[in-house]
Each structure stands twice: as structure tokens, then as C-alpha cells.
Design a protein around this motif. Sequence first.
Motif, mmCIF file in Angstrom:
data_model
loop_
_atom_site.group_PDB
_atom_site.id
_atom_site.type_symbol
_atom_site.label_atom_id
_atom_site.label_comp_id
_atom_site.label_asym_id
_atom_site.label_seq_id
_atom_site.Cartn_x
_atom_site.Cartn_y
_atom_site.Cartn_z
ATOM 1 N N ILE A 1 0.846 -1.208 0.000
ATOM 2 C CA ILE A 1 0.000 0.000 0.000
ATOM 3 C C ILE A 1 0.880 1.257 0.000
ATOM 4 N N VAL B 1 2.031 1.871 -3.457
ATOM 5 C CA VAL B 1 0.955 2.477 -4.264
ATOM 6 C C VAL B 1 0.891 3.976 -3.976
ATOM 7 N N THR B 2 0.879 4.325 -2.673
ATOM 8 C CA THR B 2 0.778 5.727 -2.267
ATOM 9 C C THR B 2 1.931 6.544 -2.834
ATOM 10 N N VAL C 1 -0.761 -2.581 -6.724
ATOM 11 C CA VAL C 1 -2.214 -2.722 -6.578
ATOM 12 C C VAL C 1 -2.612 -4.191 -6.740
ATOM 13 N N THR D 1 -0.873 -6.707 -6.125
ATOM 14 C CA THR D 1 -0.448 -7.387 -4.902
ATOM 15 C C THR D 1 -1.398 -7.086 -3.743
ATOM 16 N N SER D 2 -1.709 -5.787 -3.576
ATOM 17 C CA SER D 2 -2.400 -5.391 -2.346
ATOM 18 C C SER D 2 -3.817 -5.954 -2.264
ATOM 19 N N PHE D 3 -4.509 -6.106 -3.401
ATOM 20 C CA PHE D 3 -5.861 -6.671 -3.325
ATOM 21 C C PHE D 3 -5.830 -8.133 -2.865
ATOM 22 N N TYR E 1 -5.240 -8.005 0.759
ATOM 23 C CA TYR E 1 -6.467 -7.498 1.384
ATOM 24 C C TYR E 1 -7.453 -8.645 1.575
ATOM 25 N N ILE F 1 -4.067 -6.704 5.243
ATOM 26 C CA ILE F 1 -3.976 -5.236 5.203
ATOM 27 C C ILE F 1 -4.548 -4.743 6.527
ATOM 28 N N VAL G 1 -0.659 -0.261 8.241
ATOM 29 C CA VAL G 1 -0.631 0.410 6.940
ATOM 30 C C VAL G 1 -0.505 1.927 7.096
ATOM 31 N N LEU G 2 -1.318 2.506 8.021
ATOM 32 C CA LEU G 2 -1.338 3.971 8.109
ATOM 33 C C LEU G 2 0.002 4.585 8.507
ATOM 34 N N MET H 1 2.182 4.311 5.501
ATOM 35 C CA MET H 1 1.828 5.248 4.422
ATOM 36 C C MET H 1 2.330 6.658 4.726
#
Lengths: 281, 82
Positions: free
Chosen positions: A52, A55-56, A210, A212-214, A217, A222, A227-228, A231
Motif C-alpha cells: 500500500i 501504491v501511495t 495494486v 499485490t495489495s488486493f 487485502y 492489510i 498500513v497507516l 503510508m
Amino acid sequence: VDWTQAIELGIVALGAAVLGSMLGLGGGVFLVPIFTLFFDIDPKLAIGASAIAVVTNSVVGSTVHLRSRFTNLRLAMLLQVPTAAGALVGALLAVRAPDRILNALFGAVLTYAAISMFLRRKTSHIDTSHDPDPMLLGGVYYDPATKKEISYVPRQVYKGMGISGAAGMISGMLGVGGGVIQVPAMNLIMAIPVKAAAGTSALMVGITAVATSFVFYADNKIDPRVVLPAMIGIIAGAQVGSRLTRRVRTDRLIIVFVVVLLYLGFRLILEALNIDLPSFR
Amino acid sequence: MTEHEIPREDAIYQSAVQVLRGGFALSAIVLVIGILVMMLTPVLTVLVIAMNFSRLGERKFVTLSLGVLAILVTSIAISVLR
């Protein structure tokens, strides 16, 4: 993960992103091993958080490259097919793989990154502007450093696609962007100028992560509490890193980074072999 | 403190707890939605790239972009179907 640990994770992510962006590796390369080795975070949660964060970082960072026309969208879409497919397969394998296998693979990738960084002081500057371009993949951009318009035509496209597939798979398994493999491959094998390779890769890593992350998830890997901080730390760290890169001669720091990468790689391989070293925490 | 005041005081505590819990739950939902929006942004970017190649009449690159999109949609489908 409590509040204090979330703050610690954020600070570590910031440091990882500063180092990563100074080396052009992206933060994930440092993030996952540090989260895993020193914070006892489940490797798959760390990989999910890193994906994630990648991605960000790509969403924020690739706008600059797109505006400067460093990104070659035609080439990106061609290479993205094997990269995203590889990432999807890699992620599906990773969520089922034992942590030891992931640690060993990550250790191997860090060792590879360290060695290639140590050896890679050269970049390719081949003039391909007059090459035939039957696949219409050529690109043009204005280089502010040399104040010239640079045009190029990628070479060995099929080989590049093969490497992209492998890079995608590693990226999918480990939650890193894959730029570590892709940017040097684009430059040295496909004869794409470094700025165009980096700009194209910056967009591609986000799309790859993306895929990967789905998958992560879906597997409940996730966790917003991990994550936060990752990020926020990665975004702030990338900003600091890109500013520092302009001021600091990174080539002088390379040897320090190589040692850090080798140390983390070595620790992950030891972890995979169930050999414990005294912990710092 | 009389017997009648205890439930009233209790209600103040309970409502404060409810507000805090509600706020926490709502912010958690917003954060998860934020993460999902971030994950969907590159997917939307690929769609826009495909549409622009289509506008330029570059069929080969429309096909490639749609191929990338198909892989991403597969990834999303895997997460939705699980």
C-alpha cells in the motif's frame, strides 16, 4: 499494535523512505525487514503495508514524472502486462508461503540489491534516437540537466518483458515496488535513459503493487494499524529523501547503505534458518 | 448522592463512551475507505490511459492497457469473492 508502536512504525517508515528514495529503491526494501526483524510484525502484514505504501508513493510521485514527460506510457503499458501478471501470481503464492520462505527470498533480494548497488556505478548512455521503431515505443523528453531534448527507442523489448515478469513476481511476493530490478534492466538492457526508466517505473510500481495489495487485502493482511503509519512515514520520508538527494553526495554514502542492506539481508536469511541473534529490542 | 442520581450519572458515562466508540468506529471506516480509494487510484489511471489511447486510435496500446486492467480486475475479483 498500540499508539506508541504505531508512532514508532511511522518513524521507522520515514527513515526507510529517506534511505530508499536517496538510493532510488523505494521505501519497501527497508520497511519490510525492519518491521519484521525489530517490531515482530507478521511478515505478511508488513508486506501488505509495504504494498500500500508503494501504491501511495507511486500515486504521489509519478505525477512529477508524468508532467516532465519522463514517463513513457506506451512502454509502461507493454511492460505492465507481464509485471502485473507476475505480481498477481507472486502475491497468490506469498499469502500461502511459509514465513521462512518469504524471509529467505527477501534476504536474497536485499543481498542482490546490495551487490548490484556496489557494482553499479555505471549507467548506459547509448544514443538510440535513430533506431527503427516498429513497435512505436520510442519516447522524447526535455532533460533540464543538459537542457536538451532526448529521444530514444527501447531495444531488446522481449527480453525486457521477460525481466518485467520476474520483477513483478518478486514484487508480488515481497511487497516491494520492483524498481530495484526494473530500472537497471530498462537502462542497461533496453538502453532507455535513466530518467525515462525511473519515470516509467515510478508509475508502473504503483499499478504492480495494486495487483499485490488486493490479494493481501482478501487474506486479511492489510491492517490499517500497520498500513497507516507506513503510508504516512513513506510519503513524508520520500519528500525529505528527494530534497536530501540534491544536497548530499549519495555516492559517498553508498558503502554505508550497502552494509545496511547486507546486514538486513543476512539477518533475514538467519531468521529463515531459525538462527537467533541477540535482539536490539 | 441519592439513589436516583446513580442511573443518571451512569447515563452520562455511557453516552460519553458511546460517542467515543462511535467516533473511533467512524474514523476506522473512513481510514479503511481511504486505503481502498488509494488502491483503486492506479486502476482508474489505467482506465483513463486506455480511453486516451482509444481516442488517439492506437488500438495496440488500447488492447495492452485493457490487458493490464483485466489483471487488476482479476486481483479485485479474488479479494471480493473470498
